[in-house]
Design an enzyme around this catalytic site. Structure first.
Site, mmCIF file in Angstrom:
data_model
loop_
_atom_site.group_PDB
_atom_site.id
_atom_site.type_symbol
_atom_site.label_atom_id
_atom_site.label_comp_id
_atom_site.label_asym_id
_atom_site.label_seq_id
_atom_site.Cartn_x
_atom_site.Cartn_y
_atom_site.Cartn_z
ATOM 1 C CE LYS A 60 -0.028 -35.266 -57.995
ATOM 2 N NZ LYS A 60 0.079 -34.592 -56.938
ATOM 3 C CE LYS A 109 -2.142 -38.583 -56.509
ATOM 4 N NZ LYS A 109 -1.577 -37.326 -56.010
HETATM 5 N N1 LIG Z 1 0.277 -32.756 -54.001
HETATM 6 C C1 LIG Z 1 -1.168 -32.800 -54.255
HETATM 7 C C2 LIG Z 1 -1.428 -34.108 -53.947
HETATM 8 N N2 LIG Z 1 -1.125 -35.080 -53.539
HETATM 9 C C3 LIG Z 1 -2.093 -36.216 -53.395
HETATM 10 C C4 LIG Z 1 -3.253 -35.869 -54.395
HETATM 11 C C5 LIG Z 1 -4.294 -36.491 -55.021
HETATM 12 C C6 LIG Z 1 -4.794 -37.662 -54.416
HETATM 13 C C7 LIG Z 1 -5.976 -38.153 -54.721
HETATM 14 O O1 LIG Z 1 -6.906 -37.712 -55.445
HETATM 15 O O2 LIG Z 1 -6.519 -39.186 -53.953
HETATM 16 C C8 LIG Z 1 -2.882 -34.460 -54.640
HETATM 17 C C9 LIG Z 1 -3.688 -33.802 -55.620
HETATM 18 C C10 LIG Z 1 -3.175 -33.010 -56.657
HETATM 19 O O3 LIG Z 1 -2.038 -33.113 -57.153
HETATM 20 O O4 LIG Z 1 -3.803 -31.940 -56.726
#
Ligand SMILES: NCc1[nH]cc(CCC(=O)O)c1CC(=O)O
Ligand SMILES: [Mg+2]
Length: 335
Positions: A204, A258
């Site tokens: 991520k 991601k």
């Molecule tokens: N744990 C946070 C989380 N879980 C999923 C997303 C993002 C998903 C999206 O942008 O559609 C995020 C955002 C972040 O890390 O700030």
């Protein structure tokens, strides 16, 4: 160097022949997208009342519990295998430790119980991370101003158990703390929740493409600083393989990359290296880019929605978390 000497070349080789008719195009297609590849992320809103539109994600809603069954029923009817739940927690429930994450009656748990009893065969994916619940917007707890890895792990394990006990069958840790898959796996085993799956957000990245999601959950205003001390640097690729290797070793059943479209190279490397079920999250910013252009009439939804999702299959994904899940499923079912 010619890698395919036996194939000859023009005019004997004409690759357009196989593209000339629909039936050959279908026969030679190397990848397919089906409804079985779709996971629909859903934002939840507290209280009974109307759903709220998310302004930075046209077409997406914060859904209140009294509307949830109708809302999710659409996915079930279309044959979508699983949904992912994300709670928009009201500010008065947030604190520095994210305590609401451990409340067995929090929004996600209430939604999970309701959905499991109504749609027992629908897969329910729960996000494990503290950011929807912390007043500083970070995924873990702060100690001396820094996101503290090991202290956060203890809370994440409790959050995971609470969700699993409410009926979440797949936990998806998105926090990027080191060691969390191992800690979650042993906590689940100790709680006799051995069949709960872990879909790790293994690679991520610290991405600007999460902006609209943070608006949807109301965590963007709250977030102090950025997440670069725990989410990955977009410059890195080898490091993603180390992240995935560790998570698999620690007991992840599935891994995720991601964001999605800007990181197809990472998906391809992960799949080629580990040959495990690999997922992508086509994140909020990717949705809003496409949807914004679609709504302006600049892109054709009948072309770009399925094309963007097929790209994930080509890169090696087993499935995709996408806010386009309903629109994609409708188009796929239409054939
Ligand atoms: N744990 C946070 C989380 N879980 C999923 C997303 C993002 C998903 C999206 O942008 O559609 C995020 C955002 C972040 O890390 O700030
Ligand atoms: Mg990791």
């Amino acid at each position: 160097m010619n890698h395919f000497p036996a194939l000859g070349s023009y005019p004997a080789a004409r690759l357009r022949r196989n593209r000339a008719d629909d039936w050959t195009r279908r026969l030679v297609a190397e990848n397919t997208l089906s409804v079985n590849d779709l996971i629909w992320p859903i934002f939840l809103k507290e209280g009974v009342g109307r759903n709220e539109p998310v302004s930075s994600m046209p077409g997406q809603l914060r859904v209140s519990l009294n509307e949830l069954i109708d809302h999710v029923g659409r996915a079930v009817e279309l044959g979508i295998p699983a949904i992912a739940l994300f709670p928009a927690t009201s500010p008065e429930r947030k604190d520095s430790e994210g305590s609401e994450a451990l409340n067995p009656d929090n929004l996600v748990c209430k939604a999970a119980r309701l959905l499991k009893s109504t749609f027992p065969t629908l897969g329910l994916i729960g996000d494990v991370a503290l950011d929807p619940y912390t007043d500083h917007g970070h995924d873990g707890v702060l100690r001396k101003g820094l996101v503290a890895n090991d202290e956060s792990l203890e809370l994440l394990a409790c959050q995971a158990i609470v969700q699993a006990q409410a009926g979440i069958d797949t936990l998806a840790p998105s926090d990027m703390m080191d060691g969390r898959i191992g800690v979650l796996r042993s906590a689940l085993d100790a709680a006799d929740l051995k069949d709960v799956r872990l879909m790790s957000y293994a690679a991520k990245y610290a991405s600007g493409f999460y902006g609209p999601f943070r608006d949807a959950l109301g965590s963007s205003g709250a977030l102090k600083g950025d997440k670069r001390t725990y989410q990955m640097d977009p410059a890195n690729s080898d490091e993603a393989l180390r992240e995935v290797a560790l998570d698999l070793q620690e007991g992840a059943d599935m891994v995720m990359v991601k964001p999605g479209m800007p990181y197809l190279d990472i998906i391809q490397r992960v799949k080629a290296t580990f040959a495990v079920p690999t997922f992508a999250y086509q994140v909020s910013g990717e949705y809003s880019m496409l949807k914004g252009a679609i709504d302006h009439g600049w892109l054709d939804p009948d072309k770009v929605i399925l094309e963007s999702l097929l790209a994930f299959k080509r890169a090696g994904c087993s499935g995709v978390l996408t806010y386009f899940a309903i629109e994609a499923a409708q188009r796929l079912n239409r054939g």
